[in-house]
Scaffold this active site. Structure first.
Site, PDB file in Angstrom:
ATOM      1  N   LYS A 130      32.836 -29.598 -15.656  1.00 49.33           N
ATOM      2  CA  LYS A 130      31.542 -30.012 -16.208  1.00 49.33           C
ATOM      3  C   LYS A 130      30.862 -28.844 -16.908  1.00 49.33           C
ATOM      4  O   LYS A 130      30.897 -27.732 -16.403  1.00 49.33           O
ATOM      5  CB  LYS A 130      30.655 -30.476 -15.057  1.00 49.33           C
ATOM      6  N   ARG A 183      21.922 -24.540  -8.199  1.00 47.03           N
ATOM      7  CA  ARG A 183      22.727 -23.383  -8.616  1.00 47.03           C
ATOM      8  C   ARG A 183      23.091 -22.445  -7.464  1.00 47.03           C
ATOM      9  O   ARG A 183      23.503 -21.314  -7.697  1.00 47.03           O
ATOM     10  CB  ARG A 183      21.985 -22.609  -9.704  1.00 47.03           C
ATOM     11  N   GLY A 191      24.049 -26.707 -14.125  1.00 47.80           N
ATOM     12  CA  GLY A 191      23.242 -27.433 -15.107  1.00 47.80           C
ATOM     13  C   GLY A 191      23.708 -28.866 -15.301  1.00 47.80           C
ATOM     14  O   GLY A 191      24.893 -29.168 -15.164  1.00 47.80           O
ATOM     15  N   ASP A 223      28.135 -26.597 -22.193  1.00 43.53           N
ATOM     16  CA  ASP A 223      28.449 -25.397 -22.974  1.00 43.53           C
ATOM     17  C   ASP A 223      29.845 -25.433 -23.606  1.00 43.53           C
ATOM     18  O   ASP A 223      30.121 -24.695 -24.546  1.00 43.53           O
ATOM     19  CB  ASP A 223      28.346 -24.140 -22.094  1.00 43.53           C
TER      20      ASP A 223
HETATM   21  P1  FBP Z   1      26.078 -24.918 -16.618  1.00 48.13           P
HETATM   22  O1  FBP Z   1      26.915 -23.799 -17.137  1.00 48.13           O
HETATM   23  O2  FBP Z   1      25.753 -24.789 -15.185  1.00 48.13           O
HETATM   24  O3  FBP Z   1      26.684 -26.250 -16.943  1.00 48.13           O
HETATM   25  O4  FBP Z   1      24.666 -24.893 -17.382  1.00 48.13           O
HETATM   26  C1  FBP Z   1      24.597 -24.907 -18.754  1.00 48.13           C
HETATM   27  C2  FBP Z   1      23.230 -24.595 -19.289  1.00 48.13           C
HETATM   28  O5  FBP Z   1      22.650 -25.761 -19.830  1.00 48.13           O
HETATM   29  C3  FBP Z   1      23.274 -23.467 -20.333  1.00 48.13           C
HETATM   30  O6  FBP Z   1      23.555 -23.964 -21.609  1.00 48.13           O
HETATM   31  C4  FBP Z   1      21.911 -22.858 -20.210  1.00 48.13           C
HETATM   32  O7  FBP Z   1      21.929 -21.510 -20.610  1.00 48.13           O
HETATM   33  C5  FBP Z   1      21.605 -22.991 -18.751  1.00 48.13           C
HETATM   34  O8  FBP Z   1      22.344 -24.089 -18.286  1.00 48.13           O
HETATM   35  C6  FBP Z   1      20.150 -23.191 -18.440  1.00 48.13           C
HETATM   36  O9  FBP Z   1      19.975 -23.150 -17.064  1.00 48.13           O
HETATM   37  P2  FBP Z   1      18.775 -23.767 -16.249  1.00 48.13           P
HETATM   38  O10 FBP Z   1      19.052 -25.220 -16.113  1.00 48.13           O
HETATM   39  O11 FBP Z   1      18.856 -23.094 -14.934  1.00 48.13           O
HETATM   40  O12 FBP Z   1      17.521 -23.520 -17.001  1.00 48.13           O
END
Ligand code: FBP
Length: 558
Positions: free
Chosen positions: A199, A142, A78, A202
């Site tokens: 990074k 991802r 993310g 969260d």
């Molecule tokens: P990361 O753990 O990869 O940094 O992503 C954080 C996040 O923003 C979470 O808070 C959220 O649940 C998720 O990504 C949402 O994922 P997506 O971008 O795939 O919708």
């Protein structure tokens, strides 16, 4: 491309960096390290990268000569504010070592390495992205980088581009995989160093050595600004209860930080819900009681912060979801044949009596989400459940019951919100701009020192930037063994909110007052220019955590 006035002014911002990253630098190595637990198992799995020392950059009087180096960089997972500055820091760092060094970005995350999709990042490109939010310079993805085939495929392109170091910018899972990749390349003597970088908005990638993950600071400030605006709105019209869900996946760090910044009437912390074995009903009753209390004072309005991962932390809901998963996987065809209008009643009939009661108590839309929205493995997609709507509806129903019983006389109207994507690509705050650039610069330093299997680290960040401590931490040091998809695996420990930690205690000591009083704080938008107390403040979480290290806890609670 048209740019806003702020974008133009911000491009000229020079991130503040630790004194020790400015001039001539050398590394200082600490004692050999151990993993946080399961030392024997982790050592066995990482024979080449286990036990390395923590590294710190210190000033030096002797200038060192560096050969040119080609470096690859990947943005994983993310988006988080500051990613572009990490890349700028790496670029300036390796160019500072030798002007002939080159930086390549792999496109759209780890998939770019596997598919050999890349671009060279030159000075004109880097300059376009300095101090900007987003990951759009190369994009993110991802794809999990975890199999030998992927590692070998990646090595082909690294060799072709003569890349001898790869920086993976990601969360706990991506850094775990970076560590596995570092070990693999070391074992086969591939001649490629791998460095990780912490990074995630969260905030759940942190430990004794990594104070915070980048992006958490900016994202929380953006959400807090908007929540503050909502609080002013609801304190003006005095007619709505706002149910606000906040991103953060499992951990409640974002909700907690926003609560510390805005002082809402209620903030639910998932980790506490689990610890106290609370049911959905307990949470609904808690909120309803606060609504009733405030209504008695004539305040038919308020704000409630809800962490994204709440449902998974309610032990009874977890059991319900587990039984639903099992039923839906085994009886998928039978379930599909049932008429839509009869499905809910059918499920109620099939579940064990305890789970059936909970399922029956859920609003229609949520019950439907639980049975229809499933991932490719057939599991319920808990993250899609609109907890903010679920709670608003259930609290409304409870209040109606309480009204009938003569226990409540107020008016209740709700508004729901979900904040997440709004903050992930915001222009990084000064903290994140400085922290990220320093992390990138430190990563370049680790590469220059020939290190692999390290995460770049910058500590002491509640002090002025000049006093920050830059270096690297062996990733194996953060690992333990955990069961994932039925298999024991080495992983970086995810940091959830600690209920005995100072930030939670600071919140818990004030929440009863915030619940009944209207004690809102309105943080306002992130400021990029102006007095340092307005522009350079780290998160409350970090300030309280750092103060805890210096002071006995009882002095912090008041
Ligand atoms: P990361 O753990 O990869 O940094 O992503 C954080 C996040 O923003 C979470 O808070 C959220 O649940 C998720 O990504 C949402 O994922 P997506 O971008 O795939 O919708």
């Amino acid at each position: 491309m048209t740019k806003s006035a702020l974008q133009i002014a911000r491009a000229a911002y020079e991130p503040k960096v630790p004194k020790t990253l400015k001039g001539v630098v050398k590394i200082e190595e600490g004692q050999p390290t151990q993993s946080v637990s399961d030392q024997e198992a982790i050592h066995k799995l990482f024979p080449n990268t286990y036990g390395m020392p923590v590294i710190q950059f210190v000033e030096s009087s002797k200038k060192q000569e560096y050969s040119p180096v080609n470096v690859g960089v990947i943005l994983s997972g993310g988006q988080a504010p500051g990613g572009h500055n990490v890349i700028a820091g790496i670029f300036d760092g390796i160019k500072g070592m030798n002007l002939d060094s080159r930086l390549y970005g792999f496109i759209l995350g780890p998939g770019g390495l596997i598919d050999h999709n890349y671009m060279e990042l030159t000075l004109d490109i880097i300059d376009e992205y300095r101090n900007t939010g987003g990951f759009d310079i190369i994009g993110s993805g991802r794809t999990k980088l975890e199999t030998k085939e992927q590692f070998d495929k990646g090595l082909e392109i690294l060799k072709k581009l003569n890349i001898s170091a790869l920086v993976i910018i990601g969360g706990d899972d991506s850094n775990t995989n970076a560590c596995i990749l570092a070990e693999y390349y070391a074992a086969i003597q591939a001649g490629v160093q791998v460095i990780g970088c912490p990074k995630t908005i969260d905030g759940d990638l942190k430990n004794d050595m990594i104070e915070t993950s980048f992006g958490f600071d900016t994202a929380c400030k953006v959400y807090s600004e908007v929540i503050g605006n909502i609080q002013r709105d609801c304190n003006s019209s005095r007619k709505y209860w706002h149910f606000i869900k906040l991103m953060g996946r499992s951990a409640s760090h974002i909700a907690l930080e926003c609560a510390l910044q805005v002082q809402p009437n209620i903030c639910i912390i998932s980790e506490e819900v689990e610890d106290k074995n609370q049911s959905l009903d307990d949470i609904v009753q808690y909120i309803a009681d606060v609504v009733v209390q405030r209504a008695a004072d004539g305040n038919n309005f308020g704000t409630i912060l809800i962490p994204e991962g709440l449902i998974e932390f309610i032990p009874a809901m977890k059991k319900l979801i587990a039984e639903l998963n099992e039923y839906l996987v085994q009886k998928e065809d039978e379930f599909k044949r049932i008429k839509r209008s009869h499905q809910r009643a059918h499920i109620i009939d099939q579940l064990s009596s305890e789970n059936s009661k909970i399922y029956a108590s859920l609003p229609e839309a949520v019950a439907r989400q639980l049975t229809l929205d499933r991932d490719p493995h057939g599991n319920v997609q808990v993250s899609l459940i609109e907890t903010e709507k679920l709670l608003a509806e259930m609290v409304g129903n409870r209040l109606a019951e309480m009204k009938k019983e003569g226990k409540y006389v107020g008016k209740f109207a709700s508004q729901v919100h979900f904040f997440g994507y709004e903050g992930r690509c915001a222009a990084p705050s000064n903290y994140d701009a400085d922290y990220c650039y320093s992390l990138g610069f430190a990563a370049a330093g680790l590469i220059g020192s020939g290190k692999t299997g390290y995460m770049s680290s910058v500590r002491n960040t509640t002090a002025p930037a000049a006093e920050w401590i830059a270096g690297g931490v062996p990733i194996t040091m953060m690992m333990n063994m955990e069961r994932r998809h039925g298999e024991l695996k080495p992983v970086i420990q995810k940091a959830l909110v600690k209920l005995d930690g100072a930030p939670f205690k600071a919140f818990a000591s004030q929440r009863d007052t915030w619940a009944v009083k209207t004690d809102y704080v309105y943080p306002g938008p992130i400021q990029y220019f102006g007095p340092t107390e307005v522009c350079d403040q780290p998160t409350k979480t970090l300030q309280i955590e750092q103060a805890e290290k210096r002071l006995p806890i009882h002095l912090l609670e008041h």
